[in-house]
Design a protein around this motif. Structure first.
Motif, PDB file in Angstrom:
ATOM      1  N   ASP A 132      31.223  40.786  -6.327  1.00  0.00           N
ATOM      2  CA  ASP A 132      30.296  41.914  -6.355  1.00  0.00           C
ATOM      3  C   ASP A 132      30.238  42.580  -4.984  1.00  0.00           C
ATOM      4  O   ASP A 132      30.178  41.912  -3.949  1.00  0.00           O
ATOM      5  N   GLY A 133      30.223  43.889  -4.995  1.00  0.00           N
ATOM      6  CA  GLY A 133      30.157  44.636  -3.743  1.00  0.00           C
ATOM      7  C   GLY A 133      31.504  44.921  -3.132  1.00  0.00           C
ATOM      8  O   GLY A 133      31.596  45.628  -2.123  1.00  0.00           O
ATOM      9  N   GLY A 134      32.574  44.359  -3.711  1.00  0.00           N
ATOM     10  CA  GLY A 134      33.901  44.586  -3.181  1.00  0.00           C
ATOM     11  C   GLY A 134      34.450  45.944  -3.587  1.00  0.00           C
ATOM     12  O   GLY A 134      33.909  46.625  -4.455  1.00  0.00           O
ATOM     13  N   SER A 135      35.534  46.337  -2.946  1.00  0.00           N
ATOM     14  CA  SER A 135      36.156  47.630  -3.238  1.00  0.00           C
ATOM     15  C   SER A 135      37.669  47.461  -3.216  1.00  0.00           C
ATOM     16  O   SER A 135      38.278  47.468  -2.145  1.00  0.00           O
ATOM     17  N   PRO A 136      38.305  47.309  -4.386  1.00  0.00           N
ATOM     18  CA  PRO A 136      39.756  47.120  -4.440  1.00  0.00           C
ATOM     19  C   PRO A 136      40.555  48.293  -3.889  1.00  0.00           C
ATOM     20  O   PRO A 136      41.746  48.142  -3.617  1.00  0.00           O
ATOM     21  N   GLU A 137      39.911  49.465  -3.710  1.00  0.00           N
ATOM     22  CA  GLU A 137      40.634  50.646  -3.248  1.00  0.00           C
ATOM     23  C   GLU A 137      41.290  50.443  -1.884  1.00  0.00           C
ATOM     24  O   GLU A 137      42.239  51.142  -1.542  1.00  0.00           O
ATOM     25  N   ASP A 302      30.630  42.129   4.560  1.00  0.00           N
ATOM     26  CA  ASP A 302      31.249  43.103   3.655  1.00  0.00           C
ATOM     27  C   ASP A 302      32.576  42.562   3.140  1.00  0.00           C
ATOM     28  O   ASP A 302      33.469  42.237   3.930  1.00  0.00           O
ATOM     29  N   PRO A 303      32.770  42.451   1.822  1.00  0.00           N
ATOM     30  CA  PRO A 303      34.046  41.961   1.281  1.00  0.00           C
ATOM     31  C   PRO A 303      35.245  42.797   1.709  1.00  0.00           C
ATOM     32  O   PRO A 303      36.349  42.269   1.837  1.00  0.00           O
ATOM     33  N   VAL A 304      35.035  44.095   1.924  1.00  0.00           N
ATOM     34  CA  VAL A 304      36.134  44.949   2.370  1.00  0.00           C
ATOM     35  C   VAL A 304      36.628  44.501   3.743  1.00  0.00           C
ATOM     36  O   VAL A 304      37.836  44.325   3.963  1.00  0.00           O
ATOM     37  N   ALA A 305      35.705  44.319   4.676  1.00  0.00           N
ATOM     38  CA  ALA A 305      36.079  43.868   6.016  1.00  0.00           C
ATOM     39  C   ALA A 305      36.674  42.461   5.965  1.00  0.00           C
ATOM     40  O   ALA A 305      37.651  42.163   6.659  1.00  0.00           O
ATOM     41  N   GLN A 306      36.077  41.591   5.147  1.00  0.00           N
ATOM     42  CA  GLN A 306      36.612  40.241   5.012  1.00  0.00           C
ATOM     43  C   GLN A 306      38.044  40.267   4.489  1.00  0.00           C
ATOM     44  O   GLN A 306      38.925  39.549   4.980  1.00  0.00           O
ATOM     45  N   GLY A 307      38.295  41.122   3.489  1.00  0.00           N
ATOM     46  CA  GLY A 307      39.629  41.220   2.917  1.00  0.00           C
ATOM     47  C   GLY A 307      40.651  41.733   3.912  1.00  0.00           C
ATOM     48  O   GLY A 307      41.796  41.264   3.933  1.00  0.00           O
ATOM     49  N   ARG A 370      32.292  53.309   4.306  1.00  0.00           N
ATOM     50  CA  ARG A 370      32.799  52.028   4.791  1.00  0.00           C
ATOM     51  C   ARG A 370      33.891  52.153   5.851  1.00  0.00           C
ATOM     52  O   ARG A 370      34.517  51.158   6.209  1.00  0.00           O
ATOM     53  N   VAL A 371      34.119  53.338   6.372  1.00  0.00           N
ATOM     54  CA  VAL A 371      35.175  53.514   7.367  1.00  0.00           C
ATOM     55  C   VAL A 371      34.886  52.690   8.616  1.00  0.00           C
ATOM     56  O   VAL A 371      35.790  52.076   9.197  1.00  0.00           O
ATOM     57  N   ALA A 372      33.623  52.667   9.052  1.00  0.00           N
ATOM     58  CA  ALA A 372      33.272  51.909  10.257  1.00  0.00           C
ATOM     59  C   ALA A 372      33.570  50.432  10.083  1.00  0.00           C
ATOM     60  O   ALA A 372      34.119  49.778  10.988  1.00  0.00           O
ATOM     61  N   GLU A 373      33.215  49.863   8.911  1.00  0.00           N
ATOM     62  CA  GLU A 373      33.479  48.451   8.661  1.00  0.00           C
ATOM     63  C   GLU A 373      34.979  48.168   8.636  1.00  0.00           C
ATOM     64  O   GLU A 373      35.448  47.156   9.163  1.00  0.00           O
ATOM     65  N   VAL A 374      35.738  49.088   8.019  1.00  0.00           N
ATOM     66  CA  VAL A 374      37.184  48.909   7.949  1.00  0.00           C
ATOM     67  C   VAL A 374      37.800  48.953   9.342  1.00  0.00           C
ATOM     68  O   VAL A 374      38.632  48.108   9.699  1.00  0.00           O
ATOM     69  N   LYS A 375      37.397  49.926  10.148  1.00  0.00           N
ATOM     70  CA  LYS A 375      37.944  50.042  11.502  1.00  0.00           C
ATOM     71  C   LYS A 375      37.591  48.824  12.341  1.00  0.00           C
ATOM     72  O   LYS A 375      38.429  48.318  13.104  1.00  0.00           O
ATOM     73  N   MET A 376      36.359  48.349  12.205  1.00  0.00           N
ATOM     74  CA  MET A 376      35.949  47.162  12.950  1.00  0.00           C
ATOM     75  C   MET A 376      36.767  45.943  12.527  1.00  0.00           C
ATOM     76  O   MET A 376      37.193  45.129  13.356  1.00  0.00           O
ATOM     77  N   ALA A 377      37.030  45.840  11.228  1.00  0.00           N
ATOM     78  CA  ALA A 377      37.824  44.722  10.716  1.00  0.00           C
ATOM     79  C   ALA A 377      39.262  44.808  11.193  1.00  0.00           C
ATOM     80  O   ALA A 377      39.868  43.787  11.563  1.00  0.00           O
ATOM     81  N   VAL A 378      39.832  46.009  11.198  1.00  0.00           N
ATOM     82  CA  VAL A 378      41.212  46.180  11.667  1.00  0.00           C
ATOM     83  C   VAL A 378      41.321  45.797  13.138  1.00  0.00           C
ATOM     84  O   VAL A 378      42.268  45.101  13.552  1.00  0.00           O
ATOM     85  N   LEU A 379      40.364  46.245  13.945  1.00  0.00           N
ATOM     86  CA  LEU A 379      40.370  45.902  15.365  1.00  0.00           C
ATOM     87  C   LEU A 379      40.257  44.397  15.571  1.00  0.00           C
ATOM     88  O   LEU A 379      41.030  43.796  16.337  1.00  0.00           O
ATOM     89  N   ALA A 380      39.293  43.766  14.890  1.00  0.00           N
ATOM     90  CA  ALA A 380      39.080  42.326  15.051  1.00  0.00           C
ATOM     91  C   ALA A 380      40.290  41.536  14.576  1.00  0.00           C
ATOM     92  O   ALA A 380      40.735  40.587  15.247  1.00  0.00           O
ATOM     93  N   ALA A 381      40.841  41.899  13.434  1.00  0.00           N
ATOM     94  CA  ALA A 381      41.990  41.181  12.886  1.00  0.00           C
ATOM     95  C   ALA A 381      43.211  41.342  13.782  1.00  0.00           C
ATOM     96  O   ALA A 381      43.968  40.378  14.001  1.00  0.00           O
ATOM     97  N   SER A 382      43.418  42.535  14.309  1.00  0.00           N
ATOM     98  CA  SER A 382      44.576  42.780  15.172  1.00  0.00           C
ATOM     99  C   SER A 382      44.480  41.962  16.454  1.00  0.00           C
ATOM    100  O   SER A 382      45.480  41.394  16.916  1.00  0.00           O
ATOM    101  N   ILE A 383      43.288  41.898  17.019  1.00  0.00           N
ATOM    102  CA  ILE A 383      43.092  41.097  18.237  1.00  0.00           C
ATOM    103  C   ILE A 383      43.337  39.618  17.945  1.00  0.00           C
ATOM    104  O   ILE A 383      44.023  38.922  18.706  1.00  0.00           O
TER     105      ILE A 383
END
Length: 441
Positions: A132-137, A302-307, A370-383
């Protein structure tokens, strides 16, 4: 006579050797500038002047009649990244015609590895976002690799690694970019205006014809390229696709009397513009997100950021290593002498640095939501992926340096060779015997 067993990551074509040298030289500096742009964006977006940053990003400029009244952020995303993708197109053309992708025996490894490195993150992201709350997009966000950041890290910690292994990362990233381009074109196009698309195709065809005939004055080719980009933008397909198509129609075979093929010449000319200007400026306007304890808490839950994080940090290396292992298993190929699966795993973690294209896909997938969460996740994952990959390759780099010293110094080498063999045995690698004097020439 039995056929010699296939070796993975053993030899490079002359074209790939030159490509490797060009990319390592240019992208190393580009990675540093990309980091500078990212840090500047984060500082600016979290400073007292954050309002000016947002105002500049949203400031619109361009002719409305041509549907090009875009914000500065969109110009960086759609315009400047077209230069980046033009260089990608030139890379693809060179690799397909004269590089590692020309021969099926060498092409199969990076192609399958790239497919595995994109499929596994997408699968893990989707699984996480079934709750629940996830976004497959956003399944495509963790599938991309940022070659500039990866090469920058590799240049710091992997100076003694075999060239074939370094080329594997670069070739994999090129295929990765091609697959990302296909994803953008297929899954992030809402509507297509075929009239504008046809106009873009005509411009691209004329561009390729003139390049083939070596009629390439800048005052003719640049307007053609800009027109192809503008028409592609108006068609509804992401404008960066025009950059790739333009690069792909440039000849990659030398004519008699030419020192370099046109694709190689233009790649050498435009790569500094891409790595040193286009991509860092894109990062300046794409990476600026407000970071606070509340924003971090929201992203963590956020499941999006987790994913995204799981896809890049776990899915990328898992998919690449698993795909490469399957190739080795079913083709009965072995790693080249001295290489170890830990080398491949370290490179696979560097492929988890998904910045430029991941941010682009994140913008396309979620728009303002959710762009902010996605960008934060990309930055954290890349690091995180960079730290893990750099640590593994730094350890392996020390082994290769000791091995090189033992083989290049006959006096010390005799005493150190046993140490190198023991170190290789401990980590599962093998050491090639030191060549005789005649072989050294």
């Amino acid at each position: 006579m039995p056929d010699k067993p296939t070796r993975l990551f053993s030899r490079l074509t002359p074209s790939t050797e030159r490509t490797l040298s060009d990319i390592l030289r240019t992208e190393r500096a580009g990675g540093i500038l990309l980091l500078v742009g990212t840090v500047a964006a984060l500082i600016w977006a979290n400073s007292a002047w954050a309002d000016s940053y947002e105002a500049l990003k949203s400031f619109q400029i361009g002719p409305h009649a041509l549907h090009l009244d875009l914000s500065v952020e969109d110009w960086a995303k759609d315009g400047l990244l077209a230069i980046f993708f033009f260089v990608v197109g030139l890379e693809l053309k060179r690799e397909i015609v004269a590089g590692e992708l020309r021969r099926p025996a060498t092409a199969i490894v990076p192609i399958v590895a790239a497919v595995g490195g994109m499929a596994m993150p997408a699968i893990l992201y989707t699984v996480v976002n079934l709750q629940d709350g996830g976004s497959p997009e956003g399944w495509a966000v963790p599938t991309a690799t940022d070659i500039a950041f990866a090469v920058a890290v590799l240049s710091v910690v992997g100076k003694w690694l075999p060239n074939a292994l370094r080329a594997f990362l670069l070739t994999l990233a090129v295929v990765d970019d091609l697959l990302a381009i296909i994803i953008i074109a297929v899954f992030f196009t809402d509507h297509i205006n075929f009239l504008w698309l046809a106009a873009s195709v005509v411009c691209i065809a004329v561009f390729g014809l003139l390049a083939a005939k070596r009629i390439t004055p800048w005052w003719l080719m640049v307007p053609l390229a800009v027109a192809a980009w503008a028409f592609m933008h108006a068609s509804g397909i992401h404008a960066t696709i025009a950059g790739v198509a333009l690069g792909m129609v440039v000849p990659a075979i030398r004519r008699k009397g030419e020192r370099h093929a046109l694709a190689e010449h233009w790649e050498h000319k435009w790569r500094p513009v891409s790595a040193g200007f286009a991509v860092p400026v894109f990062a300046l306007f794409a990476a600026g997100i407000a970071i606070s304890s509340e924003a971090i808490s929201t992203a963590v839950s956020d499941p999006v950021a987790q994913g995204v994080v799981i896809g890049l940090v776990i899915g990328k290396p898992l998919g690449i290593v698993l795909a490469t292992w399957l190739v080795a298993t079913f083709t009965k190929a072995n790693l080249d002498r001295g290489l170890n699966w830990l080398d491949v795993l370290g490179m696979a973690f560097l492929a988890g640095i998904g910045f430029t294209v991941s941010l682009l896909i994140g913008d396309l997938a979620f728009s303002d939501e959710r762009v902010a969460e996605v960008k934060m996740a990309v930055l954290a994952a890349s690091i995180l992926a960079a730290i893990i990959g750099a640590s593994m390759l730094f350890w392996r780099d020390r082994f290769y340096r000791r091995l090189y010293e033992s083989r290049s110094n006959p006096v010390v080498g005799h005493d150190r060779m046993g140490d190198a063999h023991e170190l290789a045995r401990m980590i599962g690698g093998t050491v090639a015997p030191r060549p005789e004097k005649d072989d050294a020439h």
